[in-house]
Scaffold this motif. Structure first.
Motif, PDB file in Angstrom:
ATOM      1  N   UNK A   1       0.868  -1.181   0.000  1.00 47.59           N
ATOM      2  CA  UNK A   1       0.000   0.000   0.000  1.00 47.59           C
ATOM      3  C   UNK A   1       0.905   1.232   0.000  1.00 47.59           C
ATOM      4  N   UNK A   2       1.290   1.663  -1.207  1.00 52.02           N
ATOM      5  CA  UNK A   2       2.270   2.730  -1.334  1.00 52.02           C
ATOM      6  C   UNK A   2       1.673   4.113  -1.087  1.00 52.02           C
ATOM      7  N   UNK A   3       0.347   4.211  -1.059  1.00 53.25           N
ATOM      8  CA  UNK A   3      -0.252   5.494  -0.689  1.00 53.25           C
ATOM      9  C   UNK A   3      -0.193   5.672   0.823  1.00 53.25           C
ATOM     10  N   UNK A   4      -0.445   4.603   1.546  1.00 54.40           N
ATOM     11  CA  UNK A   4      -0.412   4.661   3.008  1.00 54.40           C
ATOM     12  C   UNK A   4       1.023   4.694   3.537  1.00 54.40           C
ATOM     13  N   UNK A   5       1.897   3.951   2.884  1.00 51.23           N
ATOM     14  CA  UNK A   5       3.302   3.873   3.297  1.00 51.23           C
ATOM     15  C   UNK A   5       4.186   4.104   2.063  1.00 51.23           C
ATOM     16  N   UNK A   6       4.351   5.386   1.668  1.00 50.49           N
ATOM     17  CA  UNK A   6       5.089   5.688   0.445  1.00 50.49           C
ATOM     18  C   UNK A   6       6.575   5.328   0.553  1.00 50.49           C
ATOM     19  N   UNK A   7       7.160   5.058  -0.599  1.00 46.23           N
ATOM     20  CA  UNK A   7       8.584   4.713  -0.665  1.00 46.23           C
ATOM     21  C   UNK A   7       9.380   5.782  -1.422  1.00 46.23           C
ATOM     22  N   UNK A   8       8.820   6.959  -1.572  1.00 47.54           N
ATOM     23  CA  UNK A   8       9.456   8.022  -2.353  1.00 47.54           C
ATOM     24  C   UNK A   8      10.813   8.432  -1.778  1.00 47.54           C
ATOM     25  N   UNK A   9      10.929   8.471  -0.455  1.00 54.52           N
ATOM     26  CA  UNK A   9      12.209   8.861   0.129  1.00 54.52           C
ATOM     27  C   UNK A   9      13.239   7.749  -0.017  1.00 54.52           C
ATOM     28  N   UNK A  10      12.799   6.511  -0.038  1.00 54.94           N
ATOM     29  CA  UNK A  10      13.711   5.412  -0.333  1.00 54.94           C
ATOM     30  C   UNK A  10      14.190   5.537  -1.783  1.00 54.94           C
ATOM     31  N   UNK A  11      13.300   5.923  -2.685  1.00 58.13           N
ATOM     32  CA  UNK A  11      13.695   6.155  -4.080  1.00 58.13           C
ATOM     33  C   UNK A  11      14.700   7.309  -4.162  1.00 58.13           C
ATOM     34  N   UNK A  12      14.483   8.370  -3.374  1.00 55.77           N
ATOM     35  CA  UNK A  12      15.436   9.491  -3.342  1.00 55.77           C
ATOM     36  C   UNK A  12      16.796   9.017  -2.840  1.00 55.77           C
ATOM     37  N   UNK A  13      16.788   8.125  -1.879  1.00 55.38           N
ATOM     38  CA  UNK A  13      18.048   7.585  -1.360  1.00 55.38           C
ATOM     39  C   UNK A  13      18.760   6.750  -2.432  1.00 55.38           C
ATOM     40  N   UNK A  14      18.006   5.988  -3.203  1.00 55.05           N
ATOM     41  CA  UNK A  14      18.594   5.197  -4.289  1.00 55.05           C
ATOM     42  C   UNK A  14      19.183   6.130  -5.351  1.00 55.05           C
ATOM     43  N   UNK A  15      18.467   7.187  -5.686  1.00 60.63           N
ATOM     44  CA  UNK A  15      18.969   8.184  -6.636  1.00 60.63           C
ATOM     45  C   UNK A  15      20.286   8.762  -6.123  1.00 60.63           C
ATOM     46  N   UNK A  16      20.318   9.095  -4.832  1.00 63.23           N
ATOM     47  CA  UNK A  16      21.513   9.686  -4.244  1.00 63.23           C
ATOM     48  C   UNK A  16      22.675   8.694  -4.223  1.00 63.23           C
ATOM     49  N   UNK A  17      22.403   7.437  -3.862  1.00 66.87           N
ATOM     50  CA  UNK A  17      23.466   6.423  -3.860  1.00 66.87           C
ATOM     51  C   UNK A  17      24.055   6.239  -5.261  1.00 66.87           C
ATOM     52  N   UNK A  18      23.167   6.220  -6.260  1.00 66.97           N
ATOM     53  CA  UNK A  18      23.622   6.081  -7.638  1.00 66.97           C
ATOM     54  C   UNK A  18      24.469   7.279  -8.033  1.00 66.97           C
ATOM     55  N   UNK A  19      24.017   8.485  -7.685  1.00 65.06           N
ATOM     56  CA  UNK A  19      24.758   9.693  -7.999  1.00 65.06           C
ATOM     57  C   UNK A  19      26.127   9.663  -7.314  1.00 65.06           C
ATOM     58  N   UNK A  20      26.166   9.291  -6.042  1.00 62.14           N
ATOM     59  CA  UNK A  20      27.431   9.224  -5.313  1.00 62.14           C
ATOM     60  C   UNK A  20      28.403   8.239  -5.972  1.00 62.14           C
ATOM     61  N   UNK A  21      27.871   7.105  -6.418  1.00 62.50           N
ATOM     62  CA  UNK A  21      28.729   6.082  -7.026  1.00 62.50           C
ATOM     63  C   UNK A  21      29.328   6.549  -8.355  1.00 62.50           C
ATOM     64  N   UNK A  22      28.680   7.520  -8.984  1.00 60.59           N
ATOM     65  CA  UNK A  22      29.160   8.028 -10.269  1.00 60.59           C
ATOM     66  C   UNK A  22      30.158   9.164 -10.112  1.00 60.59           C
ATOM     67  N   UNK A  23      30.348   9.630  -8.887  1.00 66.43           N
ATOM     68  CA  UNK A  23      31.301  10.716  -8.640  1.00 66.43           C
ATOM     69  C   UNK A  23      32.679  10.109  -8.408  1.00 66.43           C
ATOM     70  N   UNK A  24      33.712  10.829  -8.811  1.00 66.85           N
ATOM     71  CA  UNK A  24      35.073  10.326  -8.547  1.00 66.85           C
ATOM     72  C   UNK A  24      35.396   9.228  -9.441  1.00 66.85           C
TER      73      UNK A  24
END
Length: 141
Positions: free
Chosen positions: A118-141
């Protein structure tokens, strides 16, 4: 990425809610933060400012939801506009990051941790933001 960039806030842009995560480039750590509610893609800008005041990021990263064929979707254009607004309102540098499949990955990770779907009741958007950030970090350096 400049050596001066230490703290990064990442956003998973959406029309009803915007996921947020914070990360540290030196330590390579990321953490999901509470989502921001949005109305037709417009967040409560005072809540965004409060996050920036609390976390003092050097850089903002916004997920760019491109289509699988690399074409721009309407949501990608709106995410780009959100990124320009962040820069204009906050005066911080903003980078776009390819976020294809981040929401799917976030849902899969959440299910592995017992999420009931139930993604409306318990959204995962911030987990998706964390995945975006991890991917971005891995591409740096």
């Amino acid at each position: 990425m400049s050596d001066a960039v230490r703290s990064v806030l990442a956003f998973d842009y959406g029309l009803r809610q915007i996921g947020v995560a914070v990360g540290n480039t030196l330590l390579g750590t990321t953490s999901a933060l509470p989502i921001l509610r949005a109305r037709d893609g417009v967040p409560d800008w005072s809540a965004v400012q409060a996050l920036v005041t609390e976390w003092r990021p050097d850089l903002l990263v916004v997920g760019e939801p491109l289509n699988m064929d690399d074409s721009e979707s309407e949501l990608a254009r709106r995410a780009q506009r959100f990124a320009r607004q962040l820069h204009g309102r906050l005066g911080l540098p903003v980078e776009m990051a390819d976020e294809r499949l981040s929401s799917r990955e976030a849902k899969a990770q959440a299910r592995e941790q017992g999420h009931r779907g139930d993604y409306q009741r318990a959204p995962v958007d911030s987990l998706a933001a964390e995945i975006i950030l991890r991917t971005w970090l891995s591409q740096q350096g």
